[in-house]
Design a protein around this motif. Structure first.
Motif, PDB file in Angstrom:
ATOM      1  N   SER A  38       0.837  -1.208   0.000  1.00  0.00           N
ATOM      2  CA  SER A  38       0.000   0.000   0.000  1.00  0.00           C
ATOM      3  C   SER A  38       0.871   1.256   0.000  1.00  0.00           C
ATOM      4  N   SER A  39       2.026   1.192   0.675  1.00  0.00           N
ATOM      5  CA  SER A  39       2.957   2.332   0.658  1.00  0.00           C
ATOM      6  C   SER A  39       3.528   2.537  -0.741  1.00  0.00           C
ATOM      7  N   LEU A  40       3.774   1.435  -1.442  1.00  0.00           N
ATOM      8  CA  LEU A  40       4.256   1.521  -2.821  1.00  0.00           C
ATOM      9  C   LEU A  40       3.221   2.209  -3.707  1.00  0.00           C
ATOM     10  N   ALA A  41       1.942   1.882  -3.491  1.00  0.00           N
ATOM     11  CA  ALA A  41       0.867   2.516  -4.264  1.00  0.00           C
ATOM     12  C   ALA A  41       0.833   4.023  -3.999  1.00  0.00           C
ATOM     13  N   VAL A  42       0.974   4.394  -2.734  1.00  0.00           N
ATOM     14  CA  VAL A  42       0.987   5.819  -2.377  1.00  0.00           C
ATOM     15  C   VAL A  42       2.188   6.517  -3.007  1.00  0.00           C
ATOM     16  N   MET A  43       3.341   5.854  -2.978  1.00  0.00           N
ATOM     17  CA  MET A  43       4.553   6.434  -3.553  1.00  0.00           C
ATOM     18  C   MET A  43       4.382   6.691  -5.048  1.00  0.00           C
ATOM     19  N   LEU A  44       3.773   5.745  -5.746  1.00  0.00           N
ATOM     20  CA  LEU A  44       3.569   5.903  -7.187  1.00  0.00           C
ATOM     21  C   LEU A  44       2.607   7.052  -7.488  1.00  0.00           C
ATOM     22  N   ILE A  45       1.570   7.184  -6.665  1.00  0.00           N
ATOM     23  CA  ILE A  45       0.626   8.292  -6.864  1.00  0.00           C
ATOM     24  C   ILE A  45       1.341   9.632  -6.681  1.00  0.00           C
ATOM     25  N   LEU A  46       2.143   9.712  -5.630  1.00  0.00           N
ATOM     26  CA  LEU A  46       2.874  10.960  -5.378  1.00  0.00           C
ATOM     27  C   LEU A  46       3.884  11.248  -6.487  1.00  0.00           C
ATOM     28  N   HIS A  47       4.615  10.206  -6.878  1.00  0.00           N
ATOM     29  CA  HIS A  47       5.719  10.386  -7.825  1.00  0.00           C
ATOM     30  C   HIS A  47       5.249  10.591  -9.261  1.00  0.00           C
ATOM     31  N   LEU A  48       4.151   9.925  -9.628  1.00  0.00           N
ATOM     32  CA  LEU A  48       3.719   9.952 -11.025  1.00  0.00           C
ATOM     33  C   LEU A  48       2.492  10.831 -11.286  1.00  0.00           C
ATOM     34  N   VAL A  49       1.804  11.232 -10.223  1.00  0.00           N
ATOM     35  CA  VAL A  49       0.598  12.050 -10.425  1.00  0.00           C
ATOM     36  C   VAL A  49       0.700  13.386  -9.691  1.00  0.00           C
ATOM     37  N   ALA A  50       0.789  13.320  -8.371  1.00  0.00           N
ATOM     38  CA  ALA A  50       0.673  14.542  -7.567  1.00  0.00           C
ATOM     39  C   ALA A  50       1.778  15.559  -7.872  1.00  0.00           C
ATOM     40  N   PHE A  51       3.031  15.130  -7.754  1.00  0.00           N
ATOM     41  CA  PHE A  51       4.122  16.091  -7.942  1.00  0.00           C
ATOM     42  C   PHE A  51       4.296  16.527  -9.400  1.00  0.00           C
ATOM     43  N   PRO A  52       4.218  15.620 -10.389  1.00  0.00           N
ATOM     44  CA  PRO A  52       4.295  16.096 -11.783  1.00  0.00           C
ATOM     45  C   PRO A  52       3.181  17.085 -12.131  1.00  0.00           C
ATOM     46  N   PHE A  53       1.974  16.823 -11.615  1.00  0.00           N
ATOM     47  CA  PHE A  53       0.865  17.751 -11.874  1.00  0.00           C
ATOM     48  C   PHE A  53       1.148  19.105 -11.218  1.00  0.00           C
ATOM     49  N   LEU A  54       1.695  19.066 -10.012  1.00  0.00           N
ATOM     50  CA  LEU A  54       2.055  20.303  -9.319  1.00  0.00           C
ATOM     51  C   LEU A  54       3.143  21.056 -10.082  1.00  0.00           C
ATOM     52  N   TYR A  55       4.136  20.328 -10.587  1.00  0.00           N
ATOM     53  CA  TYR A  55       5.208  20.968 -11.355  1.00  0.00           C
ATOM     54  C   TYR A  55       4.658  21.610 -12.634  1.00  0.00           C
ATOM     55  N   THR A  56       3.683  20.947 -13.246  1.00  0.00           N
ATOM     56  CA  THR A  56       3.071  21.502 -14.459  1.00  0.00           C
ATOM     57  C   THR A  56       2.394  22.832 -14.158  1.00  0.00           C
ATOM     58  N   LEU A  57       1.666  22.879 -13.044  1.00  0.00           N
ATOM     59  CA  LEU A  57       1.010  24.126 -12.647  1.00  0.00           C
ATOM     60  C   LEU A  57       2.045  25.214 -12.360  1.00  0.00           C
ATOM     61  N   MET A  58       3.137  24.827 -11.739  1.00  0.00           N
ATOM     62  CA  MET A  58       4.188  25.797 -11.435  1.00  0.00           C
ATOM     63  C   MET A  58       4.822  26.340 -12.716  1.00  0.00           C
ATOM     64  N   LEU A  59       5.029  25.465 -13.689  1.00  0.00           N
ATOM     65  CA  LEU A  59       5.608  25.901 -14.965  1.00  0.00           C
ATOM     66  C   LEU A  59       4.634  26.780 -15.745  1.00  0.00           C
TER      67      LEU A  59
END
Length: 263
Positions: A38-59
């Motif tokens: 379950s921690s791996l699932a959370v890590m993938l969500i953060l790494h592949l969805v949450a932070f890239p989406f946040l970086y896109t908004l920042m750019l």
């Protein structure tokens, strides 16, 4: 283009979230590794969805939030520029052609599409409208054909709606609507060109490969203070969860090896 970006972003996010949800579900089947999976699932969500989406908004807000390797930056900018050229280069001529048709047929602009069912002759064109009221599950459809004097098809318009709406629709409003649509589209591309000149061309889908691999490749680096903060939080979180998951499965494998040797 907006719809393409929207659907590509939505599709990618749904695929990733579905995969993570699957991981989370199967974690319940493995009680000893439940928290690791379950921690791996959370890590993938953060790494592949949450932070890239946040970086896109920042750019989008500040194109100078991150620095990319020159080859990556220039290549991506050229791709977007080529797409912009391909999508926008014919719009001015299309607008001009419609305006010429409107001007050449000014005497019948107030005619309804119903009236144009009969062949209508103007100085330079022959016009005819055709209705299709037998489309199951869909609105009715009207097609307006514009021919030159030799009978060659110059333009075709298609409109959908209720029968009464189509019957009473004016020929002039059909052309005006299409001209307005193309002008709005041209304005959109002009705005996109301004953004492109400011290096504002990243989307979630195009940024994801670089944000996901930057830990190992250095493809992108934060420049602004806020970008550095989130980038640091991102990779500290990923490191901690990743190391924890790795150690869990390493220990589990060592336990299995020791148990097998004892037996």
């Amino acid at each position: 283009m907006v719809l393409v970006n929207f659907f590509s972003t939505t599709f990618l996010i749904l695929i990733i979230l579905s995969s993570c949800a699957y991981l989370y579900r199967i974690s319940k089947k493995y009680q000893k590794s439940k928290y690791a999976i379950s921690s791996l699932a959370v890590m993938l969500i953060l790494h592949l969805v949450a932070f890239p989406f946040l970086y896109t908004l920042m750019l989008k807000s500040n194109p100078n939030s991150f620095e990319f390797k020159t080859a990556i930056h220039d290549n991506r900018k050229q791709i977007v520029l080529n797409e912009w050229i391909d999508d926008s280069k014919y719009i001015p001529s299309q607008i001009k052609a419609l305006e010429n048709i409107k001007l050449a047929n000014y005497t019948i602009l107030n005619k309804s599409l119903k009236e144009l069912e009969q062949l209508t002759f103007t100085e330079n064109h022959i016009l005819h409208s055709d209705f299709d009221f037998n489309i199951p599950g869909r609105n009715f459809m009207a097609t307006i054909y514009i021919f030159d004097k030799k009978g060659g098809l110059k333009r075709k318009f298609t409109k959908t709606g209720g029968q009464n709406e189509l019957d009473s629709m004016k020929f002039g409003s059909v052309i005006t609507h299409d001209i307005s649509y193309l002008k709005d589209k041209l304005h959109y591309y002009k705005v996109k060109k301004v953004e492109l000149d400011k290096n504002n061309f990243w989307t979630y889908a195009t940024l994801l490969p670089y944000s996901a691999s930057s830990l190992f490749t250095g493809n992108m680096s934060p420049l602004t203070p806020i970008a550095n903060i989130f980038y640091t939080i991102h990779y500290i979180t990923i490191y901690c969860i990743g190391i924890g998951v790795f150690l869990h499965f390493l220990i589990r494998n060592l336990e299995l090896i020791i148990r097998n040797r004892k037996s």
